[in-house]
Design a protein around this motif. Structure first.
Motif, PDB file in Angstrom:
ATOM      1  N   SER A  87      -1.200   0.464  19.440  1.00  0.00           N
ATOM      2  CA  SER A  87      -1.537   1.573  18.547  1.00  0.00           C
ATOM      3  C   SER A  87      -1.581   2.890  19.336  1.00  0.00           C
ATOM      4  O   SER A  87      -0.590   3.244  19.963  1.00  0.00           O
ATOM      5  CB  SER A  87      -2.843   1.269  17.818  1.00  0.00           C
ATOM      6  N   ASP A  88      -2.711   3.615  19.340  1.00  0.00           N
ATOM      7  CA  ASP A  88      -2.793   4.826  20.161  1.00  0.00           C
ATOM      8  C   ASP A  88      -2.486   4.505  21.621  1.00  0.00           C
ATOM      9  O   ASP A  88      -1.858   5.309  22.322  1.00  0.00           O
ATOM     10  CB  ASP A  88      -4.193   5.435  20.080  1.00  0.00           C
ATOM     11  N   GLY A  89      -2.927   3.337  22.084  1.00  0.00           N
ATOM     12  CA  GLY A  89      -2.612   2.927  23.444  1.00  0.00           C
ATOM     13  C   GLY A  89      -1.126   2.744  23.660  1.00  0.00           C
ATOM     14  O   GLY A  89      -0.609   2.985  24.762  1.00  0.00           O
ATOM     15  N   HIS A 102       5.338  -6.410   9.967  1.00  0.00           N
ATOM     16  CA  HIS A 102       5.833  -5.969   8.652  1.00  0.00           C
ATOM     17  C   HIS A 102       4.701  -5.544   7.718  1.00  0.00           C
ATOM     18  O   HIS A 102       4.930  -4.752   6.795  1.00  0.00           O
ATOM     19  CB  HIS A 102       6.646  -7.090   7.997  1.00  0.00           C
ATOM     20  N   ASP A 103       3.489  -6.048   7.933  1.00  0.00           N
ATOM     21  CA  ASP A 103       2.374  -5.772   7.027  1.00  0.00           C
ATOM     22  C   ASP A 103       1.374  -4.775   7.613  1.00  0.00           C
ATOM     23  O   ASP A 103       0.221  -4.733   7.195  1.00  0.00           O
ATOM     24  CB  ASP A 103       1.650  -7.074   6.676  1.00  0.00           C
ATOM     25  N   ARG A 137      14.282  -2.699  23.189  1.00  0.00           N
ATOM     26  CA  ARG A 137      14.410  -3.901  22.354  1.00  0.00           C
ATOM     27  C   ARG A 137      13.302  -3.879  21.319  1.00  0.00           C
ATOM     28  O   ARG A 137      12.152  -3.575  21.643  1.00  0.00           O
ATOM     29  CB  ARG A 137      14.299  -5.163  23.208  1.00  0.00           C
ATOM     30  N   LEU A 138      13.647  -4.197  20.069  1.00  0.00           N
ATOM     31  CA  LEU A 138      12.677  -4.196  18.983  1.00  0.00           C
ATOM     32  C   LEU A 138      12.401  -5.623  18.527  1.00  0.00           C
ATOM     33  O   LEU A 138      13.303  -6.456  18.451  1.00  0.00           O
ATOM     34  CB  LEU A 138      13.197  -3.386  17.796  1.00  0.00           C
ATOM     35  N   VAL A 139      11.121  -5.865  18.193  1.00  0.00           N
ATOM     36  CA  VAL A 139      10.720  -7.143  17.604  1.00  0.00           C
ATOM     37  C   VAL A 139       9.897  -6.833  16.364  1.00  0.00           C
ATOM     38  O   VAL A 139       8.948  -6.046  16.410  1.00  0.00           O
ATOM     39  CB  VAL A 139       9.896  -7.995  18.592  1.00  0.00           C
ATOM     40  N   ARG A 140      10.272  -7.448  15.245  1.00  0.00           N
ATOM     41  CA  ARG A 140       9.567  -7.264  13.974  1.00  0.00           C
ATOM     42  C   ARG A 140       8.913  -8.596  13.602  1.00  0.00           C
ATOM     43  O   ARG A 140       9.599  -9.621  13.518  1.00  0.00           O
ATOM     44  CB  ARG A 140      10.547  -6.815  12.892  1.00  0.00           C
ATOM     45  N   GLY A 181      -0.057  -7.803  10.595  1.00  0.00           N
ATOM     46  CA  GLY A 181      -0.514  -6.450  10.323  1.00  0.00           C
ATOM     47  C   GLY A 181      -0.514  -5.579  11.556  1.00  0.00           C
ATOM     48  O   GLY A 181       0.367  -5.682  12.415  1.00  0.00           O
ATOM     49  N   HIS A 182      -1.534  -4.722  11.664  1.00  0.00           N
ATOM     50  CA  HIS A 182      -1.573  -3.719  12.722  1.00  0.00           C
ATOM     51  C   HIS A 182      -1.967  -4.294  14.078  1.00  0.00           C
ATOM     52  O   HIS A 182      -1.758  -3.637  15.093  1.00  0.00           O
ATOM     53  CB  HIS A 182      -2.571  -2.613  12.332  1.00  0.00           C
ATOM     54  N   SER A 183      -2.521  -5.493  14.114  1.00  0.00           N
ATOM     55  CA  SER A 183      -3.022  -6.070  15.368  1.00  0.00           C
ATOM     56  C   SER A 183      -2.364  -7.420  15.636  1.00  0.00           C
ATOM     57  O   SER A 183      -2.984  -8.473  15.436  1.00  0.00           O
ATOM     58  CB  SER A 183      -4.549  -6.224  15.306  1.00  0.00           C
TER      59      SER A 183
END
Length: 282
Positions: free
Chosen positions: A134-136, A232-233, A253-256, A261-263
């Motif tokens: 997140s902010d980190g 995704h959530d 590289r992206l991972v979805r 959720g956010h964590s």
């Protein structure tokens, strides 16, 4: 490039934990600071280092055991710390508001000063991975852009590179919960001054001027291996965050993650650890 002041290291009086404290001297950007930190696998002095940067309301304790589990998986030693205003680190004075560029200040000033104070050498930093949530995660990106030769790679989890409506709406809802439910008392277990921690984060994110904040211009300076992960959530950000990273850092590289959720370290730790291990160990 880094603050040459070494600081003074002192062991925590709390013998029930492995947390310690380091004193950072005052600079032009901040007063004297006392930073709470913890080593993981400290005896593995020659192993690569993972530095963990917590979320906007996080602290050492709020990570729980996830950093240790990941370090075991990666064969690394780790460093976790509570940023100023969080955990048992120096609280934010209640009359002080975080500036719009507060995350840049953390990446440019606080993290380098902490590494200097803990005697993490230049060669050690070249074997260092920064892992931020997140902010980190945003701070990790900014650090890697500012110091492109100072680390081996970067992992960011649910980072913010610009401000989205969904972020502001969720943060406003969190403020309502903080002031009307037991959220304040639950967070108080993790912060010496819970109001300092909460309102430092909440006030800046709800500041109308912060809506224009972005760090997209800095992304193109990132040369290290970079993994960006998003659930995704996530109710604090959308896939547009990591898609923007990829647009500016072609080698990223992206991972979805589905059903996450956010964590992700709480929602999907096994999938998260697998993705990070596959990226770092390859």
């Amino acid at each position: 490039m880094h603050n040459p002041a070494a600081g003074t290291i002192a062991a925590s009086a709390n013998t029930s934990s492995a947390n310690s404290f380091v004193e950072l001297p005052a600079t032009a950007s901040h007063g004297p600071l006392r930073i709470e930190y913890r080593w993981l696998n400290e005896a593995a002095a020659n192993a690569p280092l993972a530095v963990f940067l917590h979320e906007g309301l996080g602290s050492i304790e709020m990570w729980r055991d996830w950093p240790q589990a990941l370090c075991e998986r990666l064969g690394m030693r780790g460093l976790v710390y509570s940023r100023p205003g969080y955990g048992r680190s120096t609280p934010r004075p209640h009359e002080v508001k975080w500036p719009i560029d507060f995350m840049t200040a953390q990446a440019r000033d606080i993290l380098p000063a902490l590494l200097d104070a803990l005697d993490i050498s230049v060669s050690g930093r070249q074997q260092m991975w920064v892992i931020g949530h997140s902010d980190g995660g945003s701070i990790a990106l900014l650090y890697s852009a500012l110091y492109p030769d100072a680390l081996a790679g970067v992992v960011v989890i649910a980072p913010h590179v610009f401000v989205e409506d969904i972020s502001v709406e969720s943060i406003a809802q969190t403020k309502h919960l903080y002031e009307t439910t037991d959220l304040r008392s639950r967070l108080a277990r993790y912060h010496a001054d819970v109001d300092s921690a909460f309102y430092g984060w909440n006030d800046i994110w709800l500041n109308p001027a912060f809506r224009q904040w972005t760090m997209t211009a800095e992304l193109s300076s990132i040369r290290q291996p970079l993994l960006a992960i998003q659930g995704h959530d996530d109710n604090y950000g959308t896939m547009a965050q990591i898609d923007t990273i990829a647009a500016h850092v072609p080698h990223a590289r992206l991972v979805r993650l589905d059903a996450c959720g956010h964590s992700p370290h709480r929602d999907a730790p096994e999938k998260l650890n697998e993705a990070i291990a596959a990226f770092v160990l390859r």
